[in-house]
Design a protein around this motif. Structure first.
Motif, PDB file in Angstrom:
ATOM      1  N   ILE A   1      -8.784   3.987 -31.074  1.00 25.25           N
ATOM      2  CA  ILE A   1      -9.008   2.537 -31.046  1.00 25.25           C
ATOM      3  C   ILE A   1     -10.458   2.217 -30.688  1.00 25.25           C
ATOM      4  O   ILE A   1     -11.099   1.343 -31.293  1.00 25.25           O
ATOM      5  N   THR A   2     -11.013   2.947 -29.707  1.00 25.49           N
ATOM      6  CA  THR A   2     -12.399   2.700 -29.287  1.00 25.49           C
ATOM      7  C   THR A   2     -13.382   3.000 -30.407  1.00 25.49           C
ATOM      8  O   THR A   2     -14.288   2.207 -30.692  1.00 25.49           O
ATOM      9  N   VAL A   3     -13.191   4.152 -31.067  1.00 26.13           N
ATOM     10  CA  VAL A   3     -14.098   4.522 -32.159  1.00 26.13           C
ATOM     11  C   VAL A   3     -13.962   3.547 -33.330  1.00 26.13           C
ATOM     12  O   VAL A   3     -14.950   3.144 -33.946  1.00 26.13           O
ATOM     13  N   GLY A   4     -12.709   3.145 -33.624  1.00 24.07           N
ATOM     14  CA  GLY A   4     -12.498   2.187 -34.705  1.00 24.07           C
ATOM     15  C   GLY A   4     -13.152   0.845 -34.410  1.00 24.07           C
ATOM     16  O   GLY A   4     -13.768   0.238 -35.296  1.00 24.07           O
ATOM     17  N   ALA A   5     -13.027   0.362 -33.172  1.00 20.76           N
ATOM     18  CA  ALA A   5     -13.649  -0.912 -32.803  1.00 20.76           C
ATOM     19  C   ALA A   5     -15.174  -0.822 -32.885  1.00 20.76           C
ATOM     20  O   ALA A   5     -15.840  -1.754 -33.354  1.00 20.76           O
ATOM     21  N   ALA A   6     -15.736   0.310 -32.429  1.00 15.94           N
ATOM     22  CA  ALA A   6     -17.194   0.477 -32.505  1.00 15.94           C
ATOM     23  C   ALA A   6     -17.651   0.515 -33.960  1.00 15.94           C
ATOM     24  O   ALA A   6     -18.693  -0.054 -34.314  1.00 15.94           O
ATOM     25  N   ALA A   7     -16.882   1.194 -34.823  1.00 13.48           N
ATOM     26  CA  ALA A   7     -17.244   1.247 -36.242  1.00 13.48           C
ATOM     27  C   ALA A   7     -17.222  -0.139 -36.864  1.00 13.48           C
ATOM     28  O   ALA A   7     -18.129  -0.509 -37.626  1.00 13.48           O
TER      29      ALA A   7
ATOM     30  N   LEU B   1     -17.654  -2.933 -35.309  1.00 14.38           N
ATOM     31  CA  LEU B   1     -18.754  -3.691 -34.726  1.00 14.38           C
ATOM     32  C   LEU B   1     -20.065  -3.417 -35.448  1.00 14.38           C
ATOM     33  O   LEU B   1     -20.872  -4.329 -35.660  1.00 14.38           O
ATOM     34  N   PHE B   2     -20.286  -2.174 -35.850  1.00  7.38           N
ATOM     35  CA  PHE B   2     -21.524  -1.820 -36.533  1.00  7.38           C
ATOM     36  C   PHE B   2     -21.481  -2.173 -38.016  1.00  7.38           C
ATOM     37  O   PHE B   2     -22.514  -2.488 -38.616  1.00  7.38           O
ATOM     38  N   VAL B   3     -20.310  -2.121 -38.630  1.00  5.98           N
ATOM     39  CA  VAL B   3     -20.197  -2.351 -40.062  1.00  5.98           C
ATOM     40  C   VAL B   3     -20.170  -3.838 -40.396  1.00  5.98           C
ATOM     41  O   VAL B   3     -20.637  -4.252 -41.471  1.00  5.98           O
TER      42      VAL B   3
END
Length: 292
Positions: A31-37, A39-41
């Motif tokens: 979930i954390t990595v998906g949210a960060a992705a 946020l950047f995309v």
């Protein structure tokens, strides 16, 4: 061997337990990595969406999140009435020349620092490292005066020449070439191969990841450069993409549909080059970081 030992030997060894996708720790990490992705995309997604809308729609009370129907109009006005096509050609030419010639200069300098021992080598490399810490803004005025004296204002040569010996590029190639086996270089010399032949036939084929990293860095440095072209270039026919996009800001009104279309188009070559050479770029940036 006893029967108990034979049964123990035949029994398969337990496999290490791996975390399943729905275990709390793995789920939280996903979930954390998906949210960060996301946020950047998202800014890039919104840039692509905004280039298909008019300025009025972009600044409406409900900003659009889905593509519109103004893409053709924005792009046609951008290339038809602003000279953006000429700016794209200038940027491609400048970045291509800078990447090719700058790559040769940085590679030769890095090879010299890594291979030869000569008087003043330490001092010369120290000066290269010092230049890494000097902001380019401090050198703009002296460089501009040199370009004026050399009659290189508003020229491609003046745009490319000042930064050919890029300190970071020299440092990257020197650190990479220091890890190259010197025995191979010495064997080439014993076989009568010249220094340029050793560099071309023996050294460079093994340095492809570092060369790819250097090429990406040089290309992006030229492609995204704004300050030096803004100072050097005098006419709109010589503008590069960043300067051309800055000229789209009007004193009274700005067509943000055109501006965002140009921004999105300018990001495509850099993104494509990085994706194409991503594996080599990461390997090249790590080369020389660990000594054997």
């Amino acid at each position: 061997m006893s029967a108990a030992r034979r049964r123990a030997a035949a029994r398969p060894s337990p496999q290490p337990r791996t975390a399943g996708p729905f275990e709390p720790r793995a789920l939280a990490l996903t979930i954390t990595v998906g949210a960060a992705a996301l946020l950047f995309v998202f800014p890039f997604y919104w840039l692509v969406v905004a280039m298909t809308h008019s300025t009025t729609e972009i600044f409406s009370s409900n900003p659009p999140l889905l593509p519109g129907d103004h893409l053709g109009e924005n792009v046609s006005h951008l290339f038809g009435g602003t000279g953006f096509g000429r700016a794209v050609l200038n940027s491609v030419l400048a970045a291509g020349i800078y990447t090719l010639v700058g790559g040769v200069v940085c590679t030769l300098a890095g090879y010299a620092f890594a291979t030869y021992r000569f008087r003043g080598a330490g001092l010369a490399f120290t000066l290269v490292m010092v230049m890494l810490a000097v902001p380019f803004n401090l050198t703009v005025v002296p460089l501009f005066k040199i370009m004026v004296k050399a009659d290189l204002l508003n020229t491609m040569a003046g745009l490319v020449l000042p930064n050919l010996a890029l300190p970071f590029g020299i440092f990257l190639m020197r650190q990479t070439l220091q890890g190259f086996p010197r025995e191979l270089v010495e064997s080439g010399r014993l076989d009568g191969v010249g220094e340029f032949g050793i560099l071309r036939r023996i050294v460079l084929p093994a340095m492809r990841p570092s060369l790819a990293a250097l090429a990406i860095y040089l290309f992006l440095a030229s492609w995204n450069d704004f300050l030096w072209p803004l100072v050097l270039l005098r006419t709109s026919d010589a503008y590069t993409i960043p300067v051309s996009l800055a000229s789209l800001h009007g004193l009274i009104d700005t067509d943000y549909g055109q501006l965002l279309s140009g921004t999105a188009i300018s990001a495509l070559p850099a993104a494509g080059l990085f994706l194409f050479l991503q594996r080599h770029f990461i390997a090249g940036m790590l080369a020389g970081a660990v000594k054997q």
